[in-house]
Design a protein around this motif. Structure first.
Motif, PDB file in Angstrom:
ATOM      1  N   GLY A  88      57.449  -2.065  -4.327  1.00  0.00           N
ATOM      2  CA  GLY A  88      56.399  -1.090  -4.642  1.00  0.00           C
ATOM      3  C   GLY A  88      55.627  -0.744  -3.379  1.00  0.00           C
ATOM      4  N   VAL A  89      55.617   0.534  -3.024  1.00  0.00           N
ATOM      5  CA  VAL A  89      54.944   0.942  -1.791  1.00  0.00           C
ATOM      6  C   VAL A  89      53.584   1.572  -2.108  1.00  0.00           C
ATOM      7  N   ASN A 161      55.239  -1.754 -12.319  1.00  0.00           N
ATOM      8  CA  ASN A 161      56.705  -1.834 -12.233  1.00  0.00           C
ATOM      9  C   ASN A 161      57.205  -3.253 -12.018  1.00  0.00           C
ATOM     10  N   ARG A 162      56.240  -4.225 -11.911  1.00  0.00           N
ATOM     11  CA  ARG A 162      56.601  -5.621 -11.643  1.00  0.00           C
ATOM     12  C   ARG A 162      57.551  -5.738 -10.452  1.00  0.00           C
ATOM     13  N   PRO A 163      57.116  -5.274  -9.279  1.00  0.00           N
ATOM     14  CA  PRO A 163      58.006  -5.319  -8.115  1.00  0.00           C
ATOM     15  C   PRO A 163      58.180  -6.756  -7.626  1.00  0.00           C
ATOM     16  N   LYS A 164      59.278  -6.984  -6.889  1.00  0.00           N
ATOM     17  CA  LYS A 164      59.468  -8.311  -6.278  1.00  0.00           C
ATOM     18  C   LYS A 164      58.522  -8.471  -5.106  1.00  0.00           C
ATOM     19  N   ILE A 165      58.191  -7.346  -4.483  1.00  0.00           N
ATOM     20  CA  ILE A 165      57.263  -7.396  -3.351  1.00  0.00           C
ATOM     21  C   ILE A 165      56.483  -6.083  -3.276  1.00  0.00           C
ATOM     22  N   LEU A 166      55.223  -6.224  -2.877  1.00  0.00           N
ATOM     23  CA  LEU A 166      54.334  -5.069  -2.724  1.00  0.00           C
ATOM     24  C   LEU A 166      54.251  -4.752  -1.226  1.00  0.00           C
ATOM     25  N   LEU A 192      45.143 -13.243  -6.044  1.00  0.00           N
ATOM     26  CA  LEU A 192      44.915 -14.586  -6.582  1.00  0.00           C
ATOM     27  C   LEU A 192      45.294 -14.634  -8.065  1.00  0.00           C
ATOM     28  N   GLU A 193      45.108 -13.489  -8.765  1.00  0.00           N
ATOM     29  CA  GLU A 193      45.440 -13.440 -10.189  1.00  0.00           C
ATOM     30  C   GLU A 193      46.940 -13.231 -10.413  1.00  0.00           C
ATOM     31  N   ASP A 194      47.551 -12.353  -9.620  1.00  0.00           N
ATOM     32  CA  ASP A 194      48.920 -11.900  -9.866  1.00  0.00           C
ATOM     33  C   ASP A 194      49.972 -12.685  -9.064  1.00  0.00           C
ATOM     34  N   ARG A 195      49.553 -13.153  -7.863  1.00  0.00           N
ATOM     35  CA  ARG A 195      50.439 -13.897  -6.955  1.00  0.00           C
ATOM     36  C   ARG A 195      51.716 -13.131  -6.592  1.00  0.00           C
ATOM     37  N   VAL A 196      51.621 -11.805  -6.624  1.00  0.00           N
ATOM     38  CA  VAL A 196      52.755 -10.996  -6.201  1.00  0.00           C
ATOM     39  C   VAL A 196      52.956 -11.212  -4.694  1.00  0.00           C
ATOM     40  N   SER A 197      54.210 -11.182  -4.237  1.00  0.00           N
ATOM     41  CA  SER A 197      54.473 -11.289  -2.797  1.00  0.00           C
ATOM     42  C   SER A 197      54.081  -9.966  -2.143  1.00  0.00           C
ATOM     43  N   VAL A 198      53.474 -10.059  -0.956  1.00  0.00           N
ATOM     44  CA  VAL A 198      52.977  -8.844  -0.304  1.00  0.00           C
ATOM     45  C   VAL A 198      53.382  -8.816   1.169  1.00  0.00           C
ATOM     46  N   LEU A 199      53.818  -7.635   1.638  1.00  0.00           N
ATOM     47  CA  LEU A 199      53.898  -7.390   3.085  1.00  0.00           C
ATOM     48  C   LEU A 199      52.844  -6.343   3.384  1.00  0.00           C
ATOM     49  N   PHE A 200      51.866  -6.723   4.179  1.00  0.00           N
ATOM     50  CA  PHE A 200      50.685  -5.885   4.402  1.00  0.00           C
ATOM     51  C   PHE A 200      50.559  -5.582   5.887  1.00  0.00           C
TER      52      PHE A 200
END
Ligand SMILES: Nc1ncnc2c1ncn2[C@@H]1O[C@H](COP(=O)(O)OP(=O)(O)OP(=O)(O)O)[C@@H](O)[C@H]1O
Ligand SMILES: [Mg+2]
Length: 274
Positions: A88-89, A161-166, A192-200
């Motif tokens: 998800g971009v 969309n429940r992405p594997k990474i944001l 902290l709530e969702d714990r989705v993986s992120v590349l920022f």
């Protein structure tokens, strides 16, 4: 990292990735060379580096907008071949929202396109808007909302969309300083709530220390690469005045200082040669 985490296979792997662009003058420009990186599920990975070092290039290849010219990128074991909803971009500007749709309809849009039934997509969109702190704003149109709120709708839309990474490329750079601070706090809370993986991606050290679990520092281009990774180990709230915050800031600053100087010298030599 504890033993459990370190034994997990990485969610995302860049293996010896290179990218060269054909510049308008016909000469190839090698932006990235030999880029290696592993990101573990649940990491909030901040990528930091001087302007023009290739941060957006890295994100574009991961998103599938651009293909590497060498090496490969794997997400959950699959080599990236193009765009997909599993990444998800969130863009810097929020122009990608549809002005004729409400906040709720904007969040639902991708799910509708993918054929998710109405009840499920509505429920998921309402839940995501709540997570980004926009409960009660569902029926408003983007033009009735502030810049920070629109940016949160974008985040809700990709999270739905429940992405594997944001993937986020300087998402708050267009906001005023105060809204940017609020958005950083919001994003930290959401993560902290969702714990989705992120590349920022950011060039702001403060932002990286506020948000990241890891901070990767890139070298100045051309043929840029990862210079090193700092793990952020701050317990509880992150405040800019804490000594542990300042310590991490110093560490990252020391790594990036020389690269910013190199990048300036390269730009000067290019403009002198032009
Ligand atoms: N489509 C393109 N064609 C040719 N060169 C490109 C193209 N896209 C990027 N570049 C070059 O590749 C290098 C890396 O660009 P990139 O946009 O990835 O940098 P960045 O680190 O995101 O910079 P910034 O911090 O300014 O956003 C730059 O020198 C840029 O000029
Ligand atoms: Mg960029």
């Amino acid at each position: 990292m504890n033993d459990m985490q370190s034994s997990l296979p990485p969610l995302l792997t860049f293996s010896d990735v290179g990218k060269s662009y054909q510049a308008l003058n016909g000469i190839a420009y090698q932006a990235i060379r030999g880029f290696n990186l592993d990101i573990t599920e649940g990491d909030f990975f901040c990528l930091l580096g001087p302007t023009g070092c290739g941060k957006t290039t890295i994100l574009s290849m991961l998103a599938g907008f651009e293909m590497p010219t060498s090496g490969s990128i794997r997400l959950a074991g699959e080599t990236i071949q193009g765009t997909s909803a599993d990444r998800g971009v969130v863009f810097q500007s929020h122009d990608s929202l549809y002005p004729w749709l409400t906040a709720l309809e904007n969040v639902e849009f991708g799910l509708r396109m993918r054929g998710v039934d109405k009840a499920t997509r509505r429920e998921r969109a309402i839940q995501q808007l709540r997570i980004v702190g926009l409960a009660g704003q569902e029926k408003k149109h983007p033009q009735e909302l502030s810049g920070g709120m629109k940016q949160r709708i974008q985040i809700a839309r990709v999270l739905a969309n429940r992405p594997k990474i944001l993937l986020m490329d300087e998402p708050f750079a267009a906001l005023d300083a105060q809204t940017r601070n609020l958005m950083q706090q919001e994003l930290r809370r959401i993560w902290l709530e969702d714990r989705v993986s992120v590349l920022f991606i950011t060039h702001d050290i403060d932002e990286a220390v506020t948000l990241g679990t890891h901070i990767g520092v890139m070298q100045a281009g051309p043929a840029s690469n990862l210079k090193g990774i700092v793990r952020v180990e701050i317990d509880g709230e992150r405040e800019r005045t804490q000594s542990s915050f300042i310590e991490h800031y110093r560490q990252v600053h020391a790594m990036i200082r020389d690269e910013v100087d190199k990048s300036r010298r390269h730009e000067l030599s290019q403009s002198a040669g032009a």
